[in-house]
Design a protein around this motif. Structure first.
Motif, PDB file in Angstrom:
ATOM      1  N   CYS A 274       0.844  -1.209   0.000  1.00 44.25           N
ATOM      2  CA  CYS A 274       0.000   0.000   0.000  1.00 44.25           C
ATOM      3  C   CYS A 274       0.872   1.249   0.000  1.00 44.25           C
ATOM      4  O   CYS A 274       1.750   1.415   0.848  1.00 44.25           O
ATOM      5  N   GLN A 275       0.606   2.121  -0.973  1.00 44.02           N
ATOM      6  CA  GLN A 275       1.325   3.389  -1.099  1.00 44.02           C
ATOM      7  C   GLN A 275       0.333   4.543  -1.169  1.00 44.02           C
ATOM      8  O   GLN A 275      -0.750   4.394  -1.735  1.00 44.02           O
ATOM      9  N   PRO A 276       0.692   5.700  -0.600  1.00 46.95           N
ATOM     10  CA  PRO A 276      -0.178   6.869  -0.765  1.00 46.95           C
ATOM     11  C   PRO A 276      -0.167   7.327  -2.218  1.00 46.95           C
ATOM     12  O   PRO A 276       0.826   7.161  -2.932  1.00 46.95           O
ATOM     13  N   TYR A 277      -1.280   7.872  -2.650  1.00 46.12           N
ATOM     14  CA  TYR A 277      -1.404   8.444  -3.996  1.00 46.12           C
ATOM     15  C   TYR A 277      -2.144   9.761  -3.814  1.00 46.12           C
ATOM     16  O   TYR A 277      -3.372   9.797  -3.825  1.00 46.12           O
ATOM     17  N   GLY A 278      -1.398  10.836  -3.579  1.00 45.19           N
ATOM     18  CA  GLY A 278      -2.019  12.113  -3.223  1.00 45.19           C
ATOM     19  C   GLY A 278      -2.768  11.928  -1.912  1.00 45.19           C
ATOM     20  O   GLY A 278      -2.205  11.486  -0.928  1.00 45.19           O
ATOM     21  N   GLU A 279      -4.062  12.224  -1.909  1.00 46.35           N
ATOM     22  CA  GLU A 279      -4.889  12.017  -0.722  1.00 46.35           C
ATOM     23  C   GLU A 279      -5.523  10.630  -0.698  1.00 46.35           C
ATOM     24  O   GLU A 279      -6.264  10.293   0.214  1.00 46.35           O
ATOM     25  N   GLY A 280      -5.248   9.818  -1.713  1.00 46.80           N
ATOM     26  CA  GLY A 280      -5.785   8.469  -1.785  1.00 46.80           C
ATOM     27  C   GLY A 280      -4.687   7.438  -1.580  1.00 46.80           C
ATOM     28  O   GLY A 280      -3.583   7.759  -1.120  1.00 46.80           O
ATOM     29  N   PHE A 281      -4.994   6.208  -1.956  1.00 48.54           N
ATOM     30  CA  PHE A 281      -4.063   5.106  -1.757  1.00 48.54           C
ATOM     31  C   PHE A 281      -4.190   4.121  -2.912  1.00 48.54           C
ATOM     32  O   PHE A 281      -5.265   3.952  -3.478  1.00 48.54           O
ATOM     33  N   ILE A 282      -3.085   3.461  -3.232  1.00 48.69           N
ATOM     34  CA  ILE A 282      -3.086   2.369  -4.191  1.00 48.69           C
ATOM     35  C   ILE A 282      -2.493   1.158  -3.484  1.00 48.69           C
ATOM     36  O   ILE A 282      -1.420   1.244  -2.880  1.00 48.69           O
ATOM     37  N   ILE A 283      -3.219   0.049  -3.564  1.00 51.10           N
ATOM     38  CA  ILE A 283      -2.756  -1.188  -2.944  1.00 51.10           C
ATOM     39  C   ILE A 283      -2.564  -2.221  -4.046  1.00 51.10           C
ATOM     40  O   ILE A 283      -3.521  -2.607  -4.711  1.00 51.10           O
ATOM     41  N   ASN A 284      -1.319  -2.635  -4.271  1.00 48.54           N
ATOM     42  CA  ASN A 284      -1.018  -3.718  -5.204  1.00 48.54           C
ATOM     43  C   ASN A 284      -1.004  -5.008  -4.411  1.00 48.54           C
ATOM     44  O   ASN A 284      -0.273  -5.122  -3.418  1.00 48.54           O
ATOM     45  N   VAL A 285      -1.802  -5.969  -4.857  1.00 42.13           N
ATOM     46  CA  VAL A 285      -1.907  -7.238  -4.149  1.00 42.13           C
ATOM     47  C   VAL A 285      -1.337  -8.342  -5.037  1.00 42.13           C
ATOM     48  O   VAL A 285      -1.660  -8.418  -6.222  1.00 42.13           O
ATOM     49  N   TYR A 286      -0.480  -9.158  -4.427  1.00 47.06           N
ATOM     50  CA  TYR A 286       0.173 -10.268  -5.124  1.00 47.06           C
ATOM     51  C   TYR A 286      -0.072 -11.554  -4.368  1.00 47.06           C
ATOM     52  O   TYR A 286      -0.277 -11.547  -3.153  1.00 47.06           O
ATOM     53  N   HIS A 287      -0.006 -12.654  -5.078  1.00 47.82           N
ATOM     54  CA  HIS A 287       0.039 -13.977  -4.457  1.00 47.82           C
ATOM     55  C   HIS A 287       1.391 -14.589  -4.755  1.00 47.82           C
ATOM     56  O   HIS A 287       1.899 -14.461  -5.864  1.00 47.82           O
ATOM     57  N   ILE A 288       1.957 -15.206  -3.763  1.00 43.12           N
ATOM     58  CA  ILE A 288       3.158 -15.995  -3.953  1.00 43.12           C
ATOM     59  C   ILE A 288       2.739 -17.444  -3.725  1.00 43.12           C
ATOM     60  O   ILE A 288       2.371 -17.824  -2.602  1.00 43.12           O
ATOM     61  N   ILE A 289       2.743 -18.209  -4.804  1.00 48.28           N
ATOM     62  CA  ILE A 289       2.326 -19.610  -4.753  1.00 48.28           C
ATOM     63  C   ILE A 289       3.532 -20.464  -5.121  1.00 48.28           C
ATOM     64  O   ILE A 289       4.093 -20.315  -6.213  1.00 48.28           O
ATOM     65  N   ASP A 290       3.907 -21.318  -4.191  1.00 41.71           N
ATOM     66  CA  ASP A 290       5.098 -22.159  -4.388  1.00 41.71           C
ATOM     67  C   ASP A 290       6.304 -21.323  -4.817  1.00 41.71           C
ATOM     68  O   ASP A 290       7.045 -21.696  -5.718  1.00 41.71           O
ATOM     69  N   GLY A 291       6.463 -20.132  -4.202  1.00 39.36           N
ATOM     70  CA  GLY A 291       7.614 -19.282  -4.474  1.00 39.36           C
ATOM     71  C   GLY A 291       7.491 -18.395  -5.698  1.00 39.36           C
ATOM     72  O   GLY A 291       8.366 -17.581  -5.961  1.00 39.36           O
ATOM     73  N   GLN A 292       6.403 -18.502  -6.459  1.00 38.67           N
ATOM     74  CA  GLN A 292       6.227 -17.706  -7.677  1.00 38.67           C
ATOM     75  C   GLN A 292       5.257 -16.538  -7.413  1.00 38.67           C
ATOM     76  O   GLN A 292       4.112 -16.752  -7.016  1.00 38.67           O
ATOM     77  N   LYS A 293       5.727 -15.295  -7.661  1.00 40.90           N
ATOM     78  CA  LYS A 293       4.935 -14.091  -7.424  1.00 40.90           C
ATOM     79  C   LYS A 293       4.061 -13.776  -8.633  1.00 40.90           C
ATOM     80  O   LYS A 293       4.560 -13.685  -9.754  1.00 40.90           O
ATOM     81  N   THR A 294       2.750 -13.606  -8.388  1.00 39.22           N
ATOM     82  CA  THR A 294       1.790 -13.321  -9.455  1.00 39.22           C
ATOM     83  C   THR A 294       0.904 -12.154  -9.034  1.00 39.22           C
ATOM     84  O   THR A 294       0.383 -12.148  -7.906  1.00 39.22           O
ATOM     85  N   PRO A 295       0.699 -11.159  -9.914  1.00 32.85           N
ATOM     86  CA  PRO A 295      -0.242 -10.082  -9.574  1.00 32.85           C
ATOM     87  C   PRO A 295      -1.639 -10.654  -9.346  1.00 32.85           C
ATOM     88  O   PRO A 295      -2.088 -11.515 -10.102  1.00 32.85           O
ATOM     89  N   TYR A 296      -2.313 -10.185  -8.285  1.00 34.60           N
ATOM     90  CA  TYR A 296      -3.660 -10.665  -7.968  1.00 34.60           C
ATOM     91  C   TYR A 296      -4.694  -9.599  -8.310  1.00 34.60           C
ATOM     92  O   TYR A 296      -5.642  -9.849  -9.027  1.00 34.60           O
ATOM     93  N   TYR A 297      -4.533  -8.377  -7.774  1.00 31.72           N
ATOM     94  CA  TYR A 297      -5.400  -7.250  -8.116  1.00 31.72           C
ATOM     95  C   TYR A 297      -4.782  -5.946  -7.650  1.00 31.72           C
ATOM     96  O   TYR A 297      -3.821  -5.939  -6.879  1.00 31.72           O
ATOM     97  N   ILE A 298      -5.339  -4.840  -8.134  1.00 28.41           N
ATOM     98  CA  ILE A 298      -4.975  -3.494  -7.680  1.00 28.41           C
ATOM     99  C   ILE A 298      -6.210  -2.880  -7.048  1.00 28.41           C
ATOM    100  O   ILE A 298      -7.314  -2.978  -7.592  1.00 28.41           O
ATOM    101  N   ASN A 299      -6.022  -2.242  -5.906  1.00 26.59           N
ATOM    102  CA  ASN A 299      -7.120  -1.617  -5.175  1.00 26.59           C
ATOM    103  C   ASN A 299      -6.838  -0.118  -5.087  1.00 26.59           C
ATOM    104  O   ASN A 299      -5.825   0.285  -4.528  1.00 26.59           O
ATOM    105  N   ASN A 300      -7.705   0.695  -5.676  1.00 28.60           N
ATOM    106  CA  ASN A 300      -7.589   2.155  -5.601  1.00 28.60           C
ATOM    107  C   ASN A 300      -8.558   2.653  -4.544  1.00 28.60           C
ATOM    108  O   ASN A 300      -9.749   2.315  -4.584  1.00 28.60           O
ATOM    109  N   VAL A 301      -8.065   3.458  -3.595  1.00 28.09           N
ATOM    110  CA  VAL A 301      -8.863   3.884  -2.454  1.00 28.09           C
ATOM    111  C   VAL A 301      -8.922   5.401  -2.395  1.00 28.09           C
ATOM    112  O   VAL A 301      -7.906   6.076  -2.514  1.00 28.09           O
ATOM    113  N   GLY A 302     -10.125   5.926  -2.207  1.00 31.40           N
ATOM    114  CA  GLY A 302     -10.323   7.362  -2.045  1.00 31.40           C
ATOM    115  C   GLY A 302     -11.343   7.636  -0.967  1.00 31.40           C
ATOM    116  O   GLY A 302     -11.991   6.721  -0.436  1.00 31.40           O
ATOM    117  N   PHE A 303     -11.526   8.909  -0.649  1.00 29.16           N
ATOM    118  CA  PHE A 303     -12.464   9.329   0.389  1.00 29.16           C
ATOM    119  C   PHE A 303     -13.571  10.146  -0.243  1.00 29.16           C
ATOM    120  O   PHE A 303     -13.305  11.092  -0.987  1.00 29.16           O
TER     121      PHE A 303
END
Length: 165
Positions: free
Chosen positions: A57-86
């Motif tokens: 999770c990183q700030p993005y101005g007044e919002g946030f971006i959360i990059n979510v990954y899965h590591i399955i058997d040692g292999q990293k794969t993008p799962y989803y991106i979550n954009n958060v605002g108020f």
């Protein structure tokens, strides 16, 4: 004339008292954006056999971006991106989740007085079209528990996230 003046004075006094009482009973708003900063950093949870979920999770101005990954058997794969605002109109946090397939979902959330992050997954930001719920309970600054519920309010799963960065 005296009756009118006395009635006017009593009315003004009662009106003044009602403003004072009303001012004393207003609640202070929980600063949703400030509490959302708890998410900043990298978190991980063991979610299944040989599967780790990572939230970055990183700030993005007044919002946030959360990059979510899965590591399955040692292999990293993008799962989803979550954009958060108020949303200042209703005082709630709102998010837009995007999967690599192009599928998406939306959610609406608030921190409550106990500092629990309560989330309702909804159809296109419609608060009346809830399809599931979860909450994040902060145990301490480096640990939180994610609890999923069905619409009947029954717990369906629980994961422990630990802050690693």
């Amino acid at each position: 004339m005296k009756k009118y003046c006395l009635a006017a004075l009593i009315s003004i006094f009662l009106l003044a008292c009602s403003f004072k009482i009303q001012a004393q009973t207003t609640k202070t708003q929980i600063n949703q954006l400030e509490l959302m900063k708890r998410f900043i950093g990298t978190w991980q949870a063991n979610i299944g056999n040989d599967t780790i979920e990572i939230w970055d999770c990183q700030p993005y101005g007044e919002g946030f971006i959360i990059n979510v990954y899965h590591i399955i058997d040692g292999q990293k794969t993008p799962y989803y991106i979550n954009n958060v605002g108020f949303d200042s109109l209703d005082g709630k946090l709102k998010g837009y989740v995007l999967w690599p397939s192009g599928d998406y979902m939306t959610w609406i959330a608030t921190y409550n007085a106990e500092k629990k992050f309560k989330v309702e997954l909804v159809v296109n930001f419609n608060p009346e079209a809830v399809w599931t719920r979860y909450e994040m309970v902060y145990v301490n600054p480096k640990e939180r528990t994610w609890i999923n519920y069905n619409l009947a309010g029954e717990k369906t799963s629980e994961f422990k996230f630990v802050k690693i960065k």
